[in-house]
Each structure stands twice: as C-alpha cells, then as structure tokens.
Design an enzyme around this catalytic site. Structure first.
Site, PDB file in Angstrom:
ATOM      1  N   ASP A 291      32.687  54.981  38.694  1.00 59.17           N
ATOM      2  CA  ASP A 291      32.840  53.725  39.409  1.00 59.17           C
ATOM      3  C   ASP A 291      31.574  53.554  40.252  1.00 59.17           C
ATOM      4  OD1 ASP A 291      33.708  51.320  40.353  1.00 59.17           O
ATOM      5  OD2 ASP A 291      35.693  52.009  40.947  1.00 59.17           O
TER       6      ASP A 291
HETATM    7  C1  BGC Z   1      35.147  48.563  41.265  1.00 60.11           C
HETATM    8  C2  BGC Z   1      35.209  48.572  39.766  1.00 60.11           C
HETATM    9  C3  BGC Z   1      34.173  47.631  39.194  1.00 60.11           C
HETATM   10  C4  BGC Z   1      32.825  48.073  39.702  1.00 60.11           C
HETATM   11  C5  BGC Z   1      31.677  47.263  39.142  1.00 60.11           C
HETATM   12  C6  BGC Z   1      33.747  48.781  41.778  1.00 60.11           C
HETATM   13  O1  BGC Z   1      33.655  48.541  43.134  1.00 60.11           O
HETATM   14  O2  BGC Z   1      36.014  49.556  41.768  1.00 60.11           O
HETATM   15  O3  BGC Z   1      36.490  48.211  39.339  1.00 60.11           O
HETATM   16  O4  BGC Z   1      34.238  47.622  37.811  1.00 60.11           O
HETATM   17  O5  BGC Z   1      32.798  47.970  41.113  1.00 60.11           O
HETATM   18  O6  BGC Z   1      31.627  46.013  39.667  1.00 60.11           O
END
Ligand code: BGC
Length: 758
Positions: A291
């Site tokens: 993530d």
């Molecule tokens: C989120 C993810 C997301 C990623 C990219 C993160 O803060 O938890 O779900 O895909 O950002 O934007």
C-alpha cells in the site's frame, strides 16, 4: 552496440511476438518462457527497478515522497521503475512510457495503476451500495465499463476490488468494500475480477485488478483507520481470507497489502500471509504491491529501524512492489549484495511483475493503452444507462408505513427538503477517480426529470451539511449551528402533501482516514428532520450516505425510509425511479444498521458466546441500555409488494460426506405489484471443534414474481459448504447437526435441521 543487439533480440527474435498487431495481445501460453528469457537479461539494478512504483501526479493519497519530478524522470529513463500510479490520459501515459522505451537498456514497459474504485468517468454506486443490489452480473458489468473507460485513458491496472470484510460503521472505508459478510464479499470479488480483467488479460479493453488490502484492514480496533488489528487465526481464516482466496482463484493479477498490523506483525511485513498462505498454499502467481508507503511505515510501526530494514522485512515477507515508499530503490541492491535478501526472492518478485506485464500485452505494444481511438468508441450514454440501472437496484427500502411509497397519484404537491436534496456532488462519493465534481443527477433533478407535470415540486435546502471548502485530504467541518434556512424549509413542508427529506453524509465523510465516533445524522440534520416532522407527518426520509447510520429516532417516527447511499452519476434518476414506482425496490443491506453506535462492530454472523440471551437478567452477552441486535439487519430490505415464505423442506435429514441435500422453499408474491426478492440461505454448525457463527450466508437467489405468482427456490447443500477452518488448522467439515435457514433477511428465517454423517 550491445544495447542494439539486446534490443533487437528482445523485440524481434527472443519472444516471437507479433509487435505489428496492436490489438491482439500475446498468448499467455508462452508467458513463462518469455518471463524467464527477460529475467536472464537483467542486471540486479534492473530487477530492483521492476519492483519500484512511482506516483506520477500530485493527486496524492498519502504523504508525498521526497523525490522531485526531475529525479523521477531520470530514474524512469534508467529503467529503475516498474510501474506508476496516478498518471492519467493517453498522452500522459505515452509520455511516461516513452521515457522508458526510448532510453532504458531493456525497454521493459511500465504498468499504470489508478484507484478506479466505482467507475472512471461514469460513476457507479460506491461499492457498499452496489453490493446492496446483490446483482453479481450488474457488478461485473460496471467493472467492465470502468475497465474500458480506464483503458481508454491510459490506465491498465486498477487498485480494486477492495474486499476487506468490515463490520464497523465507524470506519470510513466501510463504503469501499462489500460489507460484513465473507460469502457475499467473495462473490462480489469474483464478479469484479472478471469484469475488470475479462476472460483473460489479453483484451485491450480489460485491465489488471487488485485484491486489497491483504489482510485484516477492515478490523482496525475501534473503527480507527490504520489501527491495530487483533484477530486470531480462526477469524483470519474463516472471515477475512475467503474473499481473497476467491479473488486469487479467479485469477486476480495483483494483490495489495495493508497498512495495519495483524496480531503484532504489519501486513506489509507478514511472511505467513504473503509468502506462505497467498503464494505457497494458494499457488497464486501474480504480484503483491505494497500500500502507499506501507514499507517505510514499518518504521513508525516500530518493526524496522530505518528504510533499509523495512525493505528487507517487506521483500523477505513477499511484498513484491514498493508503492511510492522509496525503500526498495534505495536499499534492495545493497541488501542482496550483503546477503540479507536472497536474489532468488528478487527473481521471484520480478518474474511475478513481468508475468502480469506480458499478460497485459505490454511487451507486444507498450502503448496499447495509450490509444486515443478507444475513447472515441465509448458510448457514455450507454454507460449512464447502466449506472442508472445498477443504482436503482442498489436502493434499499427500510420502512414504508402509511403506504407513502411509491408516491401516489393523489399527491399533487411535493416538498423536497434537505442539504443533500439538490446536491450534485455527494452522490459521486469518495474515491471518485475522474468522476467530475457536481456531475451527478441530484435527487431534486431526478424528481423533476421524471415527475408528472401536474405535480408541483417545491424545494428548500433547510441547512448546509458542511461549512467551507470540502477536500479529499481534509475532514469536512460540519455545520453545527446555522439553522437560518429552517423557517423556509418548515413553511415549504407544511404546504405539501408529501415531504421528501434528503439527509446523510457528505461525499468526503467516508473513505480513507474518515473514521468517526458519531454515525448519526451529523450537524443540524436531525433537528431539521424533527422540525419538518412536527408540521407534516407524511415524510419520506431519503438517506444519502456511505456507511450505516444510527437512525433510531427516524426508524421510530418517520413513516418511510429509503437507503439511497451514494449512488453515482445517475443517483437522482435512480432514486426517482424508486420513489415514483417505476422500479420496485429490491436491494438488501450488505451490512447491519445499528440501534446505537456503541454496538459497533455489529454483524449478524456473530458467535453465540456462553451466555447468548437471557434478557430478563443482566448476566448475558448484551447491553443493559439497548437491545443487542441490529435496527436493520444484514440482508434486510422491503419491497412495494409482500412476499410470503412457505415451509422449508429438506430432501433428506441426513447428508453423506460425498453427497448433497436440497433445501427448498416456496416464495409467493401476495401483494399487488411485480417484485424481486433476494432469497437467502444460511447455515449453522451446531457443535464443532471451534466456536462457529450463529448463522452464515451460504447462498442467495434473486426471484422475480408477478402478483399472485409463486416459485419454489431450491438450494443444493454439499459438504464443501460445511467446511471451515477448524481446530486441525484445516478447511474441513465435521460430522454432526446443522441448521438450515432460508428467508428474506438474516433475521426473519424459516429453519430446518439435518446431520452430516462422515
Ligand atoms: C490506499 C489504497 C490505494 C492507494 C493508492 C492508499 O492510501 O490505502 O487503497 O490504492 O493509496 O492510491
């Protein structure tokens, strides 16, 4: 010279790829051989480059990285980047791809990822809402459309579906998933993967999907985002993992790990989860992306002393790609050279990334998704029609007394009231991708578009929900004091035959980082509702929200309540379809609505406990000041017609381990209009080696019935449906007694019993 030779071999000879055909991608058959061939050409630096993902715009979803754009560009040219996110449009992706293709030694194309969560330009209901349709075909179709619109804009990878089972309405991200049930979430996961990826990724209109967040992210203590997760093995395997297993089996191209720790180990550094369960036991061959920045976040978790140690822990645990964390690019080469990370692990991670790139067809044509023509082929009108269709199916009728709905012909004056009544932005919801601000059909517009011209519609906002600017990164400041619009709203309501009050949550009250301790009608909304009700009792409350709300007063007082969520681009038209009776509501809640926030986390498939119920005495597992069950339970939703369930019949009261039995029930439409009912099957294992839920959803079927019509619905129950992760740490069934339940929601059910012989 060396560069040219390698390149020539790469593009022409080694892989026998027909680069001239830009629409037909390479067959997956030879993918493994091709992946191995590429790997043998790569230096360690180039391998590590494939494991690095950069953000490409300032549409940040987390803290910005320290690297400036110039440096990123240089690294792209040097082949030190495997993928980007948030690079949007065919031109922007072409430009970024060119940097790699025209400068790097091996010219390994980039993947472009983006959070396409409920549509790209055409916005569909937020995932929790869409799940309320229980319509898997519709959910597959909306993913297919989202994929097409993404692919036409250069994006070939979505960070969706989010399949975190979540049972806590305080958690803002509950809107992004499919609710509290692992079975329903698993079904949605498969539908979404199929929709995004199509039959295989060798289709230029399809994109790679991501099963996220692996794992346990929906169980943050006290509903706080990013918070500690304390779940044991039993819950992990029986509740959290099944949707991920279903997505893996459906061939999802990538997984994303999670920000949370799981019983002491951050998910990003969790070897058992990623290397043992996902890659070894499930034999899944895609790649795991971290993530956003979750690798260096292991420093704050207190698991790594610096980025280098975080990189070591993450890679060794099976996190293949570092999203905007800067840890792999700065440390992996050294870690391999120092013997802290084995090159075999790096090779495995790189092969996983290359495999997905081959399957996407990027080695045939790195610009396949930067093709401007695809956009011209899209019928946005057709996509809107699909958005309206799925939106109306996602609406849940919670209460309908005094026969207020559908709106009757004698109603000549309708007052439309509330901060969300003419809001064209909130229905777009959070995680809106390229959904334009203020582009939804508002409830007021929907009624005006679809209403009989003899009916007078008046509108008064009554109050604002928020104060000041709204933004993706800042919480909304709620209007707690300004009631200056109340008087006009009360006057408008008092003159009407029927009042429709639209209340709920702003688009940015749910989503990442949007945990709340209060989940009632925020600000002055509750007071507005009570004031309106004092002057006119013919009130239909339309809820526009992303999470379950605490609406106990409304449930007791307001005669009709419609759960209309954040329904996307066609919201108002879809709500009008339901209010005016053009569509008979069929949605069912994918998540329990509490009586009070203090019940959270709340879910139907709870364990019995040793003291399940004795309301006459305090020593039972409940509360002294509130009932313990839901206000509106999982699976609940009314219709404009009435359905009657006959007796539940079993084909046998005994089942062999190799056999199956049938559970049947006759459903009759005893009302006056045609309607659709979602018939639900639940099972309970009465005595087992571990405690088991009091019931678990194991099947459902949508049944359409004309007035007076009946149909017998039959579910087959086999041994596999009785399996669970048991005391042997295996998925097994255990001999003994089982209860079968069938009905229209998780509370009102017919019951029968059978036993499994082994
Ligand atoms: C989120 C993810 C997301 C990623 C990219 C993160 O803060 O938890 O779900 O895909 O950002 O934007």
């Amino acid at each position: 010279m060396k560069k040219l030779n390698l390149l020539g071999c790469f593009l022409l000879g080694c892989f026998m790829v027909k680069a001239q055909d830009s629409t037909i991608k390479s067959s997956v058959k030879n993918v493994e051989a091709k992946v191995d061939s590429v790997l043998t050409l790569m230096t360690l630096e180039e391998k590590v480059g494939q494991l690095v993902q950069y953000n490409g715009s300032w549409d940040l979803t987390g803290p910005a990285s320290e690297m400036n754009n110039k440096q990123k560009e240089e690294n792209l040219k040097a082949g030190k980047v495997g993928a980007m996110l948030n690079v949007l449009s065919v031109d922007a992706t072409r430009e970024a791809q060119k940097l790699v293709m025209e400068n790097s030694r091996l010219q390994i194309p980039l993947m472009f990822g983006y959070d396409v969560i409920h549509g790209y330009t055409t916005i569909f209901p937020v995932p929790l809402a869409e799940t309320a349709s229980w319509d898997l075909e519709a959910m597959e179709r909306t993913a297919e459309i989202a994929a097409l619109e993404s692919a036409a804009n250069g994006v070939n990878w979505t960070f969706s579906p989010m399949i975190d089972v979540s049972r806590d309405a305080r958690w803002g991200r509950i809107m992004e998933g499919s609710g509290e049930d692992p079975y329903l979430t698993s079904k949605v996961a498969v539908a979404k993967v199929k929709g995004y990826q199509s039959e295989d990724l060798a289709n230029p209109r399809s994109i790679a999907a991501t099963a996220k967040h692996f794992a346990g992210y929906g169980f943050g203590e006290a509903g706080r985002d990013y918070n500690t997760v304390h779940i044991g093995e039993n819950e992990l395997h029986n509740t959290i993992l099944p949707p991920f297993k279903a997505a893996a089996d459906a061939g999802v191209a990538t997984f994303m790990n999670a920000f949370n720790d799981l019983d002491g180990i951050p998910a990003t550094g969790h070897k058992t989860l990623q290397r043992d369960i996902l890659k070894r036991d499930w034999d899944w061959n895609g790649f795991v992306v971290s993530d956003w920045g979750s690798i260096p976040e292991m420093i704050a978790h207190g698991i790594a002393k610096d980025k280098k140690e975080a990189a070591k822990i993450a890679l060794n645990a099976g996190s293949d790609m570092d999203m905007e964390g800067g840890a792999y690019e700065s440390s992996l080469v050294d870690l391999v050279e120092e013997g802290e990370v084995s090159e075999d692990y790096i090779n495995d991670a790189v092969k996983r990334v290359l495999r997905v790139k081959f399957k996407l067809g990027l080695f045939d044509d790195p610009y396949l998704y930067s093709n401007a023509n695809l956009l011209d082929q899209i019928s946005f009108e057709e996509h809107k029609a699909v958005a309206r269709d799925v939106a109306k199916k996602s609406i849940v009728l919670l209460k309908n007394e005094k026969d207020l709905l559908p709106i009757k012909e004698f109603v000549k004056k309708i007052a439309v009231i509330g901060p969300l009544a003419d809001d064209k932005d909130t229905p777009i919801g959070n995680w809106r991708a390229q959904g334009e601000a203020n582009s939804a059909v508002s409830l007021l517009e929907g009624l005006q578009n679809n209403n009989d011209e003899n009916v007078e519609i008046s509108y008064a906002k009554g109050a604002d929900l928020g104060v000041g600017e709204r933004s993706f990164l800042m919480p909304l400041e709620i209007n707690e004091t300004d009631k200056s619009g109340f008087e006009e709203a009360i006057n408008t309501a008092s003159e009407a035959d029927l009042v429709i009050v639209a209340l709920g949550e702003d688009a940015f009250q749910t989503g990442e980082g949007r945990s709340q301790v209060n989940i009632g009608l925020a600000g002055v909304q509750q007071e507005l509702l009570e004031e309106i009700y004092k002057v006119n009792q013919n009130v239909v409350l339309v809820l526009i929200n992303g999470r379950p709300l605490e609406i106990t007063w409304a449930a007791e007082n307001i005669p009709a309540i419609v759960e209309a969520w954040q329904l996307g681009s066609e919201s108002g038209n879809a709500i009008a379809d339901v209010l005016l009776g053009d569509y008979n509501p069929s949605g069912k809640l994918p998540v329990s609505f509490p009586r009070a926030v203090g019940q959270e986390p709340l879910y139907y498939n709870q364990k019995s406990t040793g003291r399940p119920s004795n309301p006459t005495h305090v020593t039972y597992s409940g509360y002294t000041d509130e009932k313990k069950d839901a206000l509106y339970p999982f699976g609940f939703g009314l219709s404009y017609t009435d359905f009657e369930y006959g007796d539940l019949q079993l084909s046998s009261e005994e089942m062999d381990a190799n056999g199956s039995i049938e559970a049947s029930i006759t459903l009759s439409n005893i009302g006056n209009v045609e309607g659709k009912e979602i018939v639900q099957l639940y099972l309970r294992d009465l005595v087992a080696s571990t405690t088991r839920p009091v019931k678990e959803l194991k099947g459902f079927e949508a049944v359409n019935l004309a007035p007076g019509e009946s149909k017998t619905v039959t579910f087959e129950i086999d041994e596999e449906m009785l399996q669970f992760y048991n005391a042997n740490r295996k998925w097994e069934s255990e001999a003994g007694e089982f209860e079968v339940f069938i009905g229209g929601n998780s509370r009102d059910l017919q019951k029968a019993t059978f036993s499994l012989k082994k």
